[in-house]
Motif scaffolding. Structure first.
Motif, PDB file in Angstrom:
ATOM      1  N   MET A 113       0.845  -1.195   0.000  1.00  0.00           N
ATOM      2  CA  MET A 113       0.000   0.000   0.000  1.00  0.00           C
ATOM      3  C   MET A 113       0.885   1.251   0.000  1.00  0.00           C
ATOM      4  O   MET A 113       1.854   1.340   0.733  1.00  0.00           O
ATOM      5  CB  MET A 113      -0.886  -0.005   1.255  1.00  0.00           C
ATOM      6  N   VAL A 114       0.527   2.225  -0.836  1.00  0.00           N
ATOM      7  CA  VAL A 114       1.260   3.478  -0.893  1.00  0.00           C
ATOM      8  C   VAL A 114       0.466   4.537  -0.150  1.00  0.00           C
ATOM      9  O   VAL A 114      -0.671   4.829  -0.471  1.00  0.00           O
ATOM     10  CB  VAL A 114       1.488   3.932  -2.349  1.00  0.00           C
ATOM     11  N   GLU A 115       1.096   5.111   0.846  1.00  0.00           N
ATOM     12  CA  GLU A 115       0.435   6.112   1.681  1.00  0.00           C
ATOM     13  C   GLU A 115       0.783   7.503   1.181  1.00  0.00           C
ATOM     14  O   GLU A 115       1.935   7.844   0.962  1.00  0.00           O
ATOM     15  CB  GLU A 115       0.935   5.938   3.119  1.00  0.00           C
TER      16      GLU A 115
ATOM     17  N   THR B 174      16.839  17.130   2.721  1.00  0.00           N
ATOM     18  CA  THR B 174      15.884  17.712   1.771  1.00  0.00           C
ATOM     19  C   THR B 174      15.240  16.630   0.922  1.00  0.00           C
ATOM     20  O   THR B 174      14.015  16.606   0.746  1.00  0.00           O
ATOM     21  CB  THR B 174      16.600  18.740   0.873  1.00  0.00           C
ATOM     22  N   PHE B 175      16.042  15.706   0.391  1.00  0.00           N
ATOM     23  CA  PHE B 175      15.463  14.632  -0.404  1.00  0.00           C
ATOM     24  C   PHE B 175      14.597  13.717   0.457  1.00  0.00           C
ATOM     25  O   PHE B 175      13.583  13.191  -0.019  1.00  0.00           O
ATOM     26  CB  PHE B 175      16.562  13.840  -1.110  1.00  0.00           C
ATOM     27  N   ALA B 176      14.964  13.534   1.702  1.00  0.00           N
ATOM     28  CA  ALA B 176      14.135  12.729   2.596  1.00  0.00           C
ATOM     29  C   ALA B 176      12.769  13.375   2.796  1.00  0.00           C
ATOM     30  O   ALA B 176      11.742  12.686   2.832  1.00  0.00           O
ATOM     31  CB  ALA B 176      14.835  12.537   3.940  1.00  0.00           C
ATOM     32  N   ARG B 177      12.747  14.706   2.941  1.00  0.00           N
ATOM     33  CA  ARG B 177      11.456  15.398   3.078  1.00  0.00           C
ATOM     34  C   ARG B 177      10.643  15.287   1.795  1.00  0.00           C
ATOM     35  O   ARG B 177       9.427  15.060   1.823  1.00  0.00           O
ATOM     36  CB  ARG B 177      11.689  16.867   3.431  1.00  0.00           C
ATOM     37  N   LEU B 178      11.313  15.454   0.662  1.00  0.00           N
ATOM     38  CA  LEU B 178      10.599  15.337  -0.610  1.00  0.00           C
ATOM     39  C   LEU B 178      10.000  13.946  -0.786  1.00  0.00           C
ATOM     40  O   LEU B 178       8.897  13.797  -1.325  1.00  0.00           O
ATOM     41  CB  LEU B 178      11.554  15.639  -1.763  1.00  0.00           C
TER      42      LEU B 178
ATOM     43  N   ASP C  54       4.509   9.524  -4.237  1.00  0.00           N
ATOM     44  CA  ASP C  54       3.811   8.236  -4.245  1.00  0.00           C
ATOM     45  C   ASP C  54       4.783   7.059  -4.212  1.00  0.00           C
ATOM     46  O   ASP C  54       4.524   6.008  -4.787  1.00  0.00           O
ATOM     47  CB  ASP C  54       2.897   8.137  -5.462  1.00  0.00           C
ATOM     48  N   LEU C  55       5.912   7.224  -3.530  1.00  0.00           N
ATOM     49  CA  LEU C  55       6.864   6.132  -3.365  1.00  0.00           C
ATOM     50  C   LEU C  55       6.278   5.014  -2.513  1.00  0.00           C
ATOM     51  O   LEU C  55       5.419   5.256  -1.651  1.00  0.00           O
ATOM     52  CB  LEU C  55       8.133   6.647  -2.687  1.00  0.00           C
ATOM     53  N   PRO C  56       6.764   3.796  -2.674  1.00  0.00           N
ATOM     54  CA  PRO C  56       6.384   2.726  -1.754  1.00  0.00           C
ATOM     55  C   PRO C  56       6.800   3.065  -0.329  1.00  0.00           C
ATOM     56  O   PRO C  56       7.774   3.782  -0.097  1.00  0.00           O
ATOM     57  CB  PRO C  56       7.179   1.512  -2.280  1.00  0.00           C
ATOM     58  N   ASP C  57       6.055   2.551   0.632  1.00  0.00           N
ATOM     59  CA  ASP C  57       6.360   2.818   2.042  1.00  0.00           C
ATOM     60  C   ASP C  57       7.797   2.443   2.387  1.00  0.00           C
ATOM     61  O   ASP C  57       8.463   3.140   3.167  1.00  0.00           O
ATOM     62  CB  ASP C  57       5.404   2.041   2.949  1.00  0.00           C
ATOM     63  N   SER C  58       8.296   1.355   1.812  1.00  0.00           N
ATOM     64  CA  SER C  58       9.648   0.905   2.140  1.00  0.00           C
ATOM     65  C   SER C  58      10.686   1.938   1.704  1.00  0.00           C
ATOM     66  O   SER C  58      11.691   2.157   2.405  1.00  0.00           O
ATOM     67  CB  SER C  58       9.938  -0.445   1.475  1.00  0.00           C
ATOM     68  N   ASP C  59      10.460   2.587   0.573  1.00  0.00           N
ATOM     69  CA  ASP C  59      11.388   3.617   0.120  1.00  0.00           C
ATOM     70  C   ASP C  59      11.339   4.834   1.035  1.00  0.00           C
ATOM     71  O   ASP C  59      12.377   5.410   1.387  1.00  0.00           O
ATOM     72  CB  ASP C  59      11.049   4.045  -1.304  1.00  0.00           C
ATOM     73  N   ARG C  60      10.149   5.242   1.426  1.00  0.00           N
ATOM     74  CA  ARG C  60      10.043   6.413   2.285  1.00  0.00           C
ATOM     75  C   ARG C  60      10.696   6.154   3.640  1.00  0.00           C
ATOM     76  O   ARG C  60      11.361   7.035   4.209  1.00  0.00           O
ATOM     77  CB  ARG C  60       8.571   6.816   2.453  1.00  0.00           C
ATOM     78  N   ARG C  61      10.535   4.930   4.144  1.00  0.00           N
ATOM     79  CA  ARG C  61      11.181   4.591   5.419  1.00  0.00           C
ATOM     80  C   ARG C  61      12.695   4.616   5.283  1.00  0.00           C
ATOM     81  O   ARG C  61      13.406   5.051   6.199  1.00  0.00           O
ATOM     82  CB  ARG C  61      10.701   3.221   5.906  1.00  0.00           C
ATOM     83  N   GLU C  62      13.208   4.157   4.137  1.00  0.00           N
ATOM     84  CA  GLU C  62      14.665   4.161   3.939  1.00  0.00           C
ATOM     85  C   GLU C  62      15.194   5.596   3.862  1.00  0.00           C
ATOM     86  O   GLU C  62      16.264   5.895   4.401  1.00  0.00           O
ATOM     87  CB  GLU C  62      15.026   3.389   2.669  1.00  0.00           C
TER      88      GLU C  62
ATOM     89  N   ARG D  61      18.103  10.058   6.595  1.00  0.00           N
ATOM     90  CA  ARG D  61      18.084  11.368   7.250  1.00  0.00           C
ATOM     91  C   ARG D  61      18.486  11.262   8.710  1.00  0.00           C
ATOM     92  O   ARG D  61      19.292  12.047   9.211  1.00  0.00           O
ATOM     93  CB  ARG D  61      16.685  11.966   7.137  1.00  0.00           C
ATOM     94  N   ASP D  62      17.942  10.264   9.400  1.00  0.00           N
ATOM     95  CA  ASP D  62      18.159  10.150  10.847  1.00  0.00           C
ATOM     96  C   ASP D  62      19.543   9.634  11.201  1.00  0.00           C
ATOM     97  O   ASP D  62      19.997   9.806  12.338  1.00  0.00           O
ATOM     98  CB  ASP D  62      17.086   9.234  11.457  1.00  0.00           C
ATOM     99  N   THR D  63      20.214   8.991  10.259  1.00  0.00           N
ATOM    100  CA  THR D  63      21.552   8.452  10.543  1.00  0.00           C
ATOM    101  C   THR D  63      22.612   9.155   9.705  1.00  0.00           C
ATOM    102  O   THR D  63      23.653   8.575   9.390  1.00  0.00           O
ATOM    103  CB  THR D  63      21.591   6.926  10.269  1.00  0.00           C
ATOM    104  N   GLY D  64      22.340  10.420   9.357  1.00  0.00           N
ATOM    105  CA  GLY D  64      23.225  11.156   8.459  1.00  0.00           C
ATOM    106  C   GLY D  64      24.661  11.210   8.920  1.00  0.00           C
ATOM    107  O   GLY D  64      25.590  11.046   8.123  1.00  0.00           O
TER     108      GLY D  64
END
Length: 293
Positions: A1-3, A236-240, A245-253, A258-261
């Motif tokens: 599912m794409v959120e 910035t790319f993480a916010r974008l 409409d990326l898959p959830d797995s991509d958005r989580r990655e 971002r969080d482990t920069g």
């Protein structure tokens, strides 16, 4: 599912709302790639004594070198769509006591507030990528209108086709670029259009056209300004990614990146790469104005 996520105004924006047009971001990007940027400006071909327009001056990062190139017998006019950028660029021109006088104006590159043949040269950096193809043609027509016959028009834009982070899987990176393109943002088309600028300049009626791409590469360990730049770019790319409409797995990655920069940038094999296109053309001299052979 794409959120589906709600777009968030990016902190790199200026008062125009355009991504990566704010003074803080522009200054950071300039300092992280200063050697390449300075070499590109010197390659444009501006001459002492010229009146040059910096069309889309941002925070004025290029003004010191442009002033050096035109010298005390030349002058500069700086124009930007964002009043906050114009105020900063104008104040910097005064405080730095540049080699040439500078006038700073608010205005659009698609409707320049200047008379015909007002300038000897025009510099436009990282601006046209925000325009549609039709708007780009309009801007180039305006550039040709305000630059005298025989004068130069020099454009620096990005080439997103060569951008890459070592920390981002290539398939995930291109899925993000494709997702951003599906949003209909002109900037996504513009970010990939750099190598095509030669054709746009030709169709605008310019002559003696030349185009060259400069590759920028940075490898760990990074200088402090490079580290700050890359951390901001990844964020910035993480916010974008959250507004596509990326898959959830991509958005989580992207969130993980971002969080482990800090840890990512500490990797001794980490690298970043991007490209900048310089396209230069000359305004043709009408036959009845040409010097006798």
């Amino acid at each position: 599912m794409v959120e589906q996520a709600v777009p968030v105004r990016d902190p790199t924006a200026s008062s125009t709302g355009q991504l990566a047009t704010g003074a803080g971001w522009l200054d950071l990007h300039f300092e992280a790639e200063r050697p390449e940027y300075q070499a590109i400006v010197r390659e444009a071909g501006f001459r002492p004594g010229w009146h040059v327009l910096d069309a889309g001056c941002g925070s004025g990062g290029f003004l010191p070198l442009l002033a050096e190139l035109v010298g005390p017998t030349g002058r500069l006019t700086a124009l930007d769509l964002a009043p906050d950028n114009v105020a900063i660029a104008g104040a910097r021109a005064v405080s730095l006591r540049l080699a040439a006088p500078v006038q700073a104006d608010v205005g659009s590159v698609t409707a320049l507030p200047y008379p015909d043949d007002a300038f000897d040269g025009l510099w436009c950096a990282a601006v046209l990528q925000y325009l549609t193809d039709d708007e780009l043609a309009t801007a180039l027509a305006e550039f040709r209108r305000v630059v005298r016959p025989g004068g130069l028009i020099a454009i620096k834009d990005g080439d997103g086709t060569v951008m890459r982070f070592a920390s981002v899987d290539l398939s995930r990176w291109w899925r993000l670029r494709a997702a951003l393109a599906r949003t209909g943002s002109p900037r996504e088309r513009g970010a990939l259009r750099g190598p095509e600028l030669r054709g746009f300049l030709r169709r605008a009626g310019l002559t003696e056209i030349r185009l060259r791409t400069t590759l920028v590469e940075r490898w760990a360990p990074y200088a402090p300004v490079e580290r700050e730049f890359l951390g901001t770019l990844i964020s910035t790319f993480a916010r974008l990614a959250q507004s596509t409409d990326l898959p959830d797995s991509d958005r989580r990655e992207w969130e993980r990146l971002r969080d482990t920069g800090d840890a990512i940038l500490d990797d001794p094999d980490h690298f970043y790469r991007e490209g900048h296109v310089l396209a230069v053309g000359r305004v043709p001299v009408p036959d009845d104005q040409a010097a006798p052979g």
